[in-house]
Design a protein around this motif. Structure first.
Motif, PDB file in Angstrom:
ATOM      1  N   MET A 121       0.845  -1.195   0.000  1.00 54.50           N
ATOM      2  CA  MET A 121       0.000   0.000   0.000  1.00 54.50           C
ATOM      3  C   MET A 121       0.876   1.238   0.000  1.00 54.50           C
ATOM      4  O   MET A 121       1.808   1.330   0.808  1.00 54.50           O
ATOM      5  CB  MET A 121      -0.864   0.007   1.261  1.00 54.50           C
ATOM      6  N   SER A 122       0.604   2.163  -0.918  1.00 59.19           N
ATOM      7  CA  SER A 122       1.374   3.409  -0.929  1.00 59.19           C
ATOM      8  C   SER A 122       0.434   4.592  -1.098  1.00 59.19           C
ATOM      9  O   SER A 122      -0.555   4.515  -1.818  1.00 59.19           O
ATOM     10  CB  SER A 122       2.391   3.382  -2.068  1.00 59.19           C
ATOM     11  N   LEU A 123       0.780   5.684  -0.427  1.00 59.47           N
ATOM     12  CA  LEU A 123       0.037   6.931  -0.551  1.00 59.47           C
ATOM     13  C   LEU A 123       0.516   7.604  -1.826  1.00 59.47           C
ATOM     14  O   LEU A 123       1.725   7.706  -2.047  1.00 59.47           O
ATOM     15  CB  LEU A 123       0.390   7.835   0.625  1.00 59.47           C
ATOM     16  N   VAL A 153      -7.770  11.117   0.779  1.00 58.82           N
ATOM     17  CA  VAL A 153      -6.403  10.639   0.623  1.00 58.82           C
ATOM     18  C   VAL A 153      -6.437   9.514  -0.400  1.00 58.82           C
ATOM     19  O   VAL A 153      -7.335   8.679  -0.367  1.00 58.82           O
ATOM     20  CB  VAL A 153      -5.845  10.103   1.954  1.00 58.82           C
ATOM     21  N   PHE A 162      -4.727   6.142  -2.240  1.00 58.14           N
ATOM     22  CA  PHE A 162      -3.777   5.055  -2.029  1.00 58.14           C
ATOM     23  C   PHE A 162      -3.754   4.149  -3.236  1.00 58.14           C
ATOM     24  O   PHE A 162      -4.748   3.998  -3.932  1.00 58.14           O
ATOM     25  CB  PHE A 162      -4.180   4.196  -0.820  1.00 58.14           C
ATOM     26  N   ARG A 163      -2.608   3.471  -3.448  1.00 68.45           N
ATOM     27  CA  ARG A 163      -2.548   2.357  -4.399  1.00 68.45           C
ATOM     28  C   ARG A 163      -2.424   1.084  -3.575  1.00 68.45           C
ATOM     29  O   ARG A 163      -1.496   0.970  -2.765  1.00 68.45           O
ATOM     30  CB  ARG A 163      -1.315   2.495  -5.291  1.00 68.45           C
ATOM     31  N   TYR A 177      -7.113  -2.011   7.868  1.00 72.51           N
ATOM     32  CA  TYR A 177      -5.665  -1.784   7.792  1.00 72.51           C
ATOM     33  C   TYR A 177      -5.309  -0.417   8.351  1.00 72.51           C
ATOM     34  O   TYR A 177      -4.472  -0.272   9.248  1.00 72.51           O
ATOM     35  CB  TYR A 177      -5.265  -1.880   6.314  1.00 72.51           C
ATOM     36  N   LEU A 178      -5.991   0.626   7.835  1.00 74.62           N
ATOM     37  CA  LEU A 178      -5.622   1.986   8.248  1.00 74.62           C
ATOM     38  C   LEU A 178      -6.022   2.266   9.684  1.00 74.62           C
ATOM     39  O   LEU A 178      -5.306   2.927  10.427  1.00 74.62           O
ATOM     40  CB  LEU A 178      -6.264   3.007   7.313  1.00 74.62           C
ATOM     41  N   ILE A 236      -3.575  -0.371  12.018  1.00 76.06           N
ATOM     42  CA  ILE A 236      -2.113  -0.250  11.968  1.00 76.06           C
ATOM     43  C   ILE A 236      -1.679   1.206  12.059  1.00 76.06           C
ATOM     44  O   ILE A 236      -0.682   1.520  12.702  1.00 76.06           O
ATOM     45  CB  ILE A 236      -1.564  -0.898  10.678  1.00 76.06           C
ATOM     46  N   TYR A 237      -2.420   2.131  11.416  1.00 74.79           N
ATOM     47  CA  TYR A 237      -1.992   3.525  11.390  1.00 74.79           C
ATOM     48  C   TYR A 237      -2.799   4.431  12.300  1.00 74.79           C
ATOM     49  O   TYR A 237      -2.481   5.617  12.417  1.00 74.79           O
ATOM     50  CB  TYR A 237      -2.045   4.070   9.954  1.00 74.79           C
TER      51      TYR A 237
END
Lengths: 219, 128
Positions: B1-3, B15, B17-18, B31-32, B35-36
């Protein structure tokens, strides 16, 4: 005599100090008064610098409090970008939160000190031997640390492609991926050993040995 | 996962994401959030088809990989602005190093290329 005069000057108010400094500018020839005027000048400049810094500090604190209350990322960005006017103070409030559990979307980006660098130093990847010495809880935490690092590097890679800029230190991605693979292998070793000890079953998923059309034996 | 930085202008709380093709909206949300620690609003996803039209030097078609894009809205009226990760930094090389000598050389070359400042910006076309 000089010491007492210096002490007297230090106790003066700002307005009185200004008047003393003004007397100095008029040009007094006597030595005693000259030293007094010099100390007054030095003290004035020190006080002025102190006032400037405190006002800057107060302004920065107010904006930071504003940001915390409104949870506004945009204000933070504008503050960080405007920090070029007084870098000595705002450099201390780089990442808004210091603990990882409060950071949120900031963790998709590197430490702001590393933004714009050509190379970022990083250590060696984890070896399987090192990982085998760690407990399961430590490995669990390490997995998520590595995962977040990988996400950060992937965002950096994508952004560098978008901006047509070379990615700083791309070997970090390889290191992280190898560490994660080795961690996975160590965890699999442990689960397999546990399973063999507890049940004596060779394979995880229940099944049987069969021959496919090519003559190979498959579970 | 990348922003990723959005190509089109997005609302301030969105926001982009890929994510891997196999991930779903629920997966992204969990996930977000876990974890974040990011409080989320609605999540929307779409699959971007990677082109198979481009050809290499052997005239074979080259497939660009497909990827999934997730548009995530933040809760509690938060905003997110994609930062500038590559700010220009003025690097002052230490005196006597190779980089400094190279920089000086390039600077001298640029000075030589410039026209004579005494002419006041007039080009060389004029004979005088």
């Amino acid at each position: 005599m000089e010491k007492s005069s210096v002490i007297k000057i230090c106790r003066l108010d700002d307005k009185q100090l200004l008047s003393v400094a003004a007397i100095a500018n008029c040009g007094c020839q006597k030595r005693k008064k000259k030293t007094e005027c010099n100390t007054a000048d030095v003290l004035l400049t020190k006080r002025v610098n102190f006032y400037i810094e405190t006002t800057q500090l107060i302004a920065v604190c107010k904006s930071v409090i504003n940001i915390i209350l409104n949870n506004d990322e945009q204000q933070l960005q504008s503050m960080v970008s405007a920090s070029n006017s007084f870098p000595s103070l705002v450099e201390q409030c780089r990442a808004l939160h210091s603990s990882h559990s409060r950071r949120g979307l900031e963790e998709f980006f590197d430490d702001p000190k590393n933004w714009g660098e050509q190379q970022v130093k990083s250590g060696a990847p984890w070896t399987a031997k090192q990982l085998r010495t760690k407990s399961n809880e430590d490995l669990h935490k390490l997995w998520y640390v590595l995962l977040k690092e990988k996400n950060m590097l992937l965002t950096l890679e994508q952004e560098s492609k978008r901006q047509a800029v070379p990615m700083p230190s791309p070997e970090r991605l390889k290191k992280v991926e190898r560490s994660m693979k080795r961690l996975d292998s160590v965890v699999n070793e442990r689960t397999e050993a546990l399973r063999l000890l507890q049940t004596g079953v060779q394979n995880e998923r229940p099944g049987e040995w069969r021959k496919n059309c090519l003559g190979q034996a498959i579970w | 996962m990348s922003l990723v930085r959005p190509r089109k202008e997005q609302p301030p709380d969105t926001v982009q994401f890929r994510i891997p093709l196999e991930m779903t909206k629920c997966d992204v949300r969990n996930y977000l959030e876990k974890i974040y620690n990011v409080p989320l609003g609605p999540v929307r996803t779409r699959i971007q088809y990677g082109t198979n039209k481009k050809r290499n030097h052997l005239n074979q078609r080259v497939k660009h990989p497909d990827y999934k894009v997730a548009y995530v809205q933040l809760a509690k009226q938060q905003t997110f602005l994609f930062p500038n990760i590559f700010p220009t930094k003025d690097v002052a090389h230490e005196p006597g190093s190779m980089d400094e000598i190279q920089d000086k050389f390039l600077e001298d070359e640029r000075q030589r290329q410039k026209p004579d400042p005494r002419r006041g910006g007039i080009t060389d076309w004029f004979g005088f």
